[in-house]
Design a protein around this motif. Structure first.
Motif, PDB file in Angstrom:
ATOM      1  N   GLU A 211       9.839   1.684  -9.323  1.00 48.30           N
ATOM      2  CA  GLU A 211       9.259   1.408  -8.006  1.00 48.30           C
ATOM      3  C   GLU A 211       7.869   0.793  -8.190  1.00 48.30           C
ATOM      4  OE1 GLU A 211       8.895   0.456  -4.916  1.00 48.30           O
ATOM      5  OE2 GLU A 211      10.241   2.031  -4.197  1.00 48.30           O
ATOM      6  N   SER A 212       7.362   0.160  -7.158  1.00 52.91           N
ATOM      7  CA  SER A 212       5.997  -0.382  -7.189  1.00 52.91           C
ATOM      8  C   SER A 212       4.991   0.742  -7.421  1.00 52.91           C
ATOM      9  CB  SER A 212       5.669  -1.079  -5.862  1.00 52.91           C
ATOM     10  OG  SER A 212       4.272  -1.207  -5.692  1.00 52.91           O
ATOM     11  N   PRO A 213       4.168   0.642  -8.485  1.00 51.03           N
ATOM     12  CA  PRO A 213       3.173   1.702  -8.729  1.00 51.03           C
ATOM     13  C   PRO A 213       2.186   1.856  -7.576  1.00 51.03           C
ATOM     14  CG  PRO A 213       3.415   0.287 -10.656  1.00 51.03           C
ATOM     15  CD  PRO A 213       4.156  -0.371  -9.541  1.00 51.03           C
ATOM     16  N   ARG A 214       1.804   0.749  -6.956  1.00 50.00           N
ATOM     17  CA  ARG A 214       0.835   0.833  -5.856  1.00 50.00           C
ATOM     18  C   ARG A 214       1.415   1.580  -4.663  1.00 50.00           C
ATOM     19  NH1 ARG A 214      -0.783  -3.689  -8.696  1.00 50.00           N
ATOM     20  NH2 ARG A 214      -3.052  -4.014  -8.808  1.00 50.00           N
ATOM     21  N   GLU A 243      -5.014   1.825 -13.748  1.00 49.95           N
ATOM     22  CA  GLU A 243      -4.705   3.017 -12.960  1.00 49.95           C
ATOM     23  C   GLU A 243      -5.930   3.475 -12.182  1.00 49.95           C
ATOM     24  OE1 GLU A 243      -2.691   7.429 -13.743  1.00 49.95           O
ATOM     25  OE2 GLU A 243      -3.056   6.042 -15.398  1.00 49.95           O
ATOM     26  N   ALA A 244      -7.097   3.473 -12.830  1.00 48.58           N
ATOM     27  CA  ALA A 244      -8.326   3.901 -12.172  1.00 48.58           C
ATOM     28  C   ALA A 244      -8.714   2.950 -11.049  1.00 48.58           C
ATOM     29  CB  ALA A 244      -9.456   3.994 -13.200  1.00 48.58           C
ATOM     30  N   GLU A 245      -8.527   1.649 -11.280  1.00 51.67           N
ATOM     31  CA  GLU A 245      -8.892   0.666 -10.254  1.00 51.67           C
ATOM     32  C   GLU A 245      -8.043   0.838  -9.001  1.00 51.67           C
ATOM     33  OE1 GLU A 245      -9.680  -4.126  -9.813  1.00 51.67           O
ATOM     34  OE2 GLU A 245      -8.292  -3.421 -11.344  1.00 51.67           O
ATOM     35  N   ILE A 246      -6.743   1.029  -9.201  1.00 51.74           N
ATOM     36  CA  ILE A 246      -5.862   1.235  -8.047  1.00 51.74           C
ATOM     37  C   ILE A 246      -6.239   2.511  -7.304  1.00 51.74           C
ATOM     38  CG2 ILE A 246      -3.473   1.681  -7.358  1.00 51.74           C
ATOM     39  CD1 ILE A 246      -2.610  -0.052  -9.775  1.00 51.74           C
ATOM     40  N   GLN A 247      -6.519   3.572  -8.036  1.00 49.38           N
ATOM     41  CA  GLN A 247      -6.887   4.842  -7.413  1.00 49.38           C
ATOM     42  C   GLN A 247      -8.206   4.726  -6.654  1.00 49.38           C
ATOM     43  OE1 GLN A 247      -4.898   7.205  -7.057  1.00 49.38           O
ATOM     44  NE2 GLN A 247      -3.895   7.932  -8.916  1.00 49.38           N
ATOM     45  N   GLU A 248      -9.177   4.012  -7.223  1.00 48.09           N
ATOM     46  CA  GLU A 248     -10.465   3.819  -6.539  1.00 48.09           C
ATOM     47  C   GLU A 248     -10.281   3.056  -5.245  1.00 48.09           C
ATOM     48  OE1 GLU A 248     -13.417   2.077  -9.102  1.00 48.09           O
ATOM     49  OE2 GLU A 248     -12.830   3.370 -10.772  1.00 48.09           O
ATOM     50  N   SER A 249      -9.453   2.014  -5.299  1.00 45.05           N
ATOM     51  CA  SER A 249      -9.195   1.231  -4.095  1.00 45.05           C
ATOM     52  C   SER A 249      -8.548   2.088  -3.018  1.00 45.05           C
ATOM     53  CB  SER A 249      -8.288   0.047  -4.439  1.00 45.05           C
ATOM     54  OG  SER A 249      -7.939  -0.677  -3.284  1.00 45.05           O
ATOM     55  N   LEU A 250      -7.569   2.901  -3.416  1.00 48.50           N
ATOM     56  CA  LEU A 250      -6.899   3.771  -2.440  1.00 48.50           C
ATOM     57  C   LEU A 250      -7.842   4.835  -1.893  1.00 48.50           C
ATOM     58  CD1 LEU A 250      -3.429   4.213  -4.159  1.00 48.50           C
ATOM     59  CD2 LEU A 250      -3.881   3.115  -1.967  1.00 48.50           C
ATOM     60  N   GLU A 464      -7.035  -5.774  -5.925  1.00 48.55           N
ATOM     61  CA  GLU A 464      -8.168  -5.008  -5.421  1.00 48.55           C
ATOM     62  C   GLU A 464      -9.440  -5.861  -5.334  1.00 48.55           C
ATOM     63  OE1 GLU A 464      -4.982  -2.601  -6.175  1.00 48.55           O
ATOM     64  OE2 GLU A 464      -5.954  -3.822  -7.710  1.00 48.55           O
ATOM     65  N   GLU A 465      -9.644  -6.739  -6.319  1.00 50.68           N
ATOM     66  CA  GLU A 465     -10.809  -7.625  -6.286  1.00 50.68           C
ATOM     67  C   GLU A 465     -10.704  -8.623  -5.137  1.00 50.68           C
ATOM     68  OE1 GLU A 465     -11.957  -7.868 -11.045  1.00 50.68           O
ATOM     69  OE2 GLU A 465     -10.434  -9.213 -10.217  1.00 50.68           O
ATOM     70  N   ILE A 466      -9.519  -9.167  -4.921  1.00 48.87           N
ATOM     71  CA  ILE A 466      -9.325 -10.125  -3.825  1.00 48.87           C
ATOM     72  C   ILE A 466      -9.631  -9.463  -2.487  1.00 48.87           C
ATOM     73  CG2 ILE A 466      -7.612 -11.482  -2.567  1.00 48.87           C
ATOM     74  CD1 ILE A 466      -6.143 -11.791  -5.310  1.00 48.87           C
ATOM     75  N   GLN A 467      -9.074  -8.296  -2.273  1.00 49.65           N
ATOM     76  CA  GLN A 467      -9.243  -7.624  -0.980  1.00 49.65           C
ATOM     77  C   GLN A 467     -10.683  -7.184  -0.777  1.00 49.65           C
ATOM     78  OE1 GLN A 467      -6.109  -4.802  -1.696  1.00 49.65           O
ATOM     79  NE2 GLN A 467      -4.630  -6.493  -1.776  1.00 49.65           N
ATOM     80  N   ALA A 468     -11.357  -6.792  -1.842  1.00 53.28           N
ATOM     81  CA  ALA A 468     -12.767  -6.420  -1.716  1.00 53.28           C
ATOM     82  C   ALA A 468     -13.617  -7.622  -1.378  1.00 53.28           C
ATOM     83  CB  ALA A 468     -13.260  -5.779  -3.022  1.00 53.28           C
ATOM     84  N   SER A 469     -13.375  -8.756  -2.040  1.00 57.22           N
ATOM     85  CA  SER A 469     -14.175  -9.947  -1.782  1.00 57.22           C
ATOM     86  C   SER A 469     -13.947 -10.514  -0.393  1.00 57.22           C
ATOM     87  CB  SER A 469     -13.871 -11.028  -2.828  1.00 57.22           C
ATOM     88  OG  SER A 469     -12.557 -11.502  -2.697  1.00 57.22           O
TER      89      SER A 469
END
Length: 471
Positions: A211-214, A243-250, A464-469
């Motif tokens: 499944e999609s990890p995100r 993994e950390a980047e995805i968790q931080e974004s969430l 995550e970088e795209i959505q943050a910018s």
């Protein structure tokens, strides 16, 4: 803890970790195995293949179906365009389904529905069941058109995301070509049976991919999230940073209330919606789907053998899309979109000119040549940018908490535009064949301006970088 005002304004302190990521994440991904990413992509793009074969079904079967059921051009236009009505229904439900059932569960559901649709068409003894089967296949590809690029974007490493998302469009074109070739050799009922093959491959293949990890992280399945990410990156890959980047974004998104339709019109999201919907509007109103649905009629009107013309341009699409997959992560999304719209502008003008020459009996020998060249340029240019990149951008720019709602709206805009074009195309051609292509050319020119002014470049950055910018 961030305040609501910080979140609404996209606090710089909150977004900074995603904007200043170094290259370690990409390096760790490149050191792992990509086998599972490629396998997962292959299974997902069976939905893309289905998308293309469903779109191409009407062109080689038009005459046979009209003769067997005694349909008029208007009645066949209903049959052709009802696919997009079903796809609009699929688009409306696709985002919520993908959030509730998961990306894999949604693809499995839509494949079952698509199989039922093809079986209904095959068994149809009258226009009612024919249209109902077409509606079901439309619903399924409406769901596929959202969930397939979303799934691929969420499982793919940054340096391969553009290329593998372009493969989605390559397989749409491949499905179109196969439909044209098989349709020229077999009856329309047999062609309907072949439409069930990619559905079966997807249903079986989904049992062997993660499944999609995100999505797993979003719904709180932490152990499954880690296992899926490790499976996709390879046993030896270090997934700790990703993994950390995805968790931080969430973690940031969890500060926001549950998304509703009205959230799409908040300042932080409105620009994203305008970009997503705008690209889909131009994708459709540049005229591609009208040409696909009624290519035989267009070539016949211009004096070109229809089977030859349709197969030629379907082959061209695959070649151009393969080229696009190779260069998209180097050239970028914006340049390819503008080149694509410019090429479609030229192709529409050439095709319109051919019909003008034929209608006024001016250099009528050149009309078929102009038509063939114009359609080839139009189709090739579409595949280079406007065909696939709007889906890529849609899958990249929306944060996870609004991706379902926003993705449904964007997909609905695409299929709504497709329905308008596919239903009105015959009437536009009857009104003025060269006028119809002049109208498409106008939308191509507007698309260039829209991309230049509003669409961001997203190559080489994590989701995550795209959505943050963007905030």
């Amino acid at each position: 803890m961030a305040t609501d005002q910080d979140i609404e304004n996209g606090s710089a302190n909150m977004l900074q970790p995603f904007i200043q990521k170094n290259e370690k994440l990409q390096t760790s991904n490149q050191n792992g195995s990509l086998f599972m990413v490629f396998l997962s992509t292959f299974v997902a793009i069976m939905g893309s293949f289905e998308f293309g074969s469903s779109n191409g079904f009407t062109s080689p079967t038009q005459q046979a179906i009209m003769e067997e059921f005694g349909l008029s051009f208007s009645q066949f236009s209903v049959f052709g365009s009802i696919l997009t009505i079903g796809a609009m229904a699929g688009a409306i439900t696709s985002g919520r389904a993908a959030d509730l059932l998961g990306r894999k569960g949604t693809m499995r559901m839509s494949s079952v529905i698509c199989t039922a649709g093809w079986l209904t068409i095959y068994l149809a003894q009258g226009p009612l069941f024919l249209d109902f089967g077409r509606f079901l296949t439309g619903y399924a590809i409406g769901v596929h058109s959202y969930v397939v690029p979303i799934f691929i974007a969420e499982i793919t490493p940054t340096h391969l995301r553009g290329a593998l998302l372009t493969v989605h469009q390559v397989f749409i074109a491949t499905g179109l070509l196969v439909s044209y070739i098989i349709g020229a050799l077999v009856t329309w009922r047999t062609l309907a049976l072949t439409g069930m093959i990619p559905c079966a491959i997807m249903i079986i293949g989904l049992n062997f991919i993660p499944e999609s990890p995100r999505w797993l992280a979003m719904v709180g399945y932490r152990n499954e999230f880690h296992d899926a990410l490790q499976m996709l990156r390879g046993d030896n890959a270090d997934v700790s940073e990703e993994e950390a980047e995805i968790q931080e974004s969430l973690a940031i998104l969890q500060h926001l209330p549950k998304a509703t339709v009205m959230d799409l019109f908040l300042n932080r999201n409105l620009r994203l919606v305008i970009i997503g919907v705008g690209l889909m509007v131009f994708q459709q109103f540049c005229g591609y789907n009208g040409i696909v649905f009624y290519s035989n009629q267009i070539f016949t009107s211009a004096g070109v053998p229809p089977n030859v013309g349709s197969i030629l341009y379907a082959c061209l699409q695959i070649i151009v899309l393969a080229l696009g997959a190779l260069i998209i992560d180097k050239a970028g999304r914006r340049p390819l979109l503008m080149v694509s719209a410019g090429g479609m502008l030229l192709g529409s003008l050439l095709t319109g000119t051919s019909f003008y020459l034929k209608e006024h009996d001016i250099a009528s020998d050149l009309a078929p040549v102009f038509t063939l060249i114009g359609i080839m340029i139009d189709m090739g240019s579409y595949c280079l940018g406007l065909g696939g990149i709007p889906w890529i951008v849609m899958s990249e720019i929306f944060p996870l908490h609004i991706k379902g709602i926003a993705g449904s709206l964007v997909t609905l805009a695409s299929w709504g535009g497709s329905w308008v074009i596919s239903y009105s195309f015959n009437f536009l051609m009857a009104w003025s064949s060269y006028g119809a292509f002049s109208l498409f050319a106008t939308f191509c020119a507007l698309a260039i301006v829209f991309v230049f002014k509003l669409v961001p470049e997203t190559k080489g950055r994590t989701l995550e970088e795209i959505q943050a910018s963007m905030n």
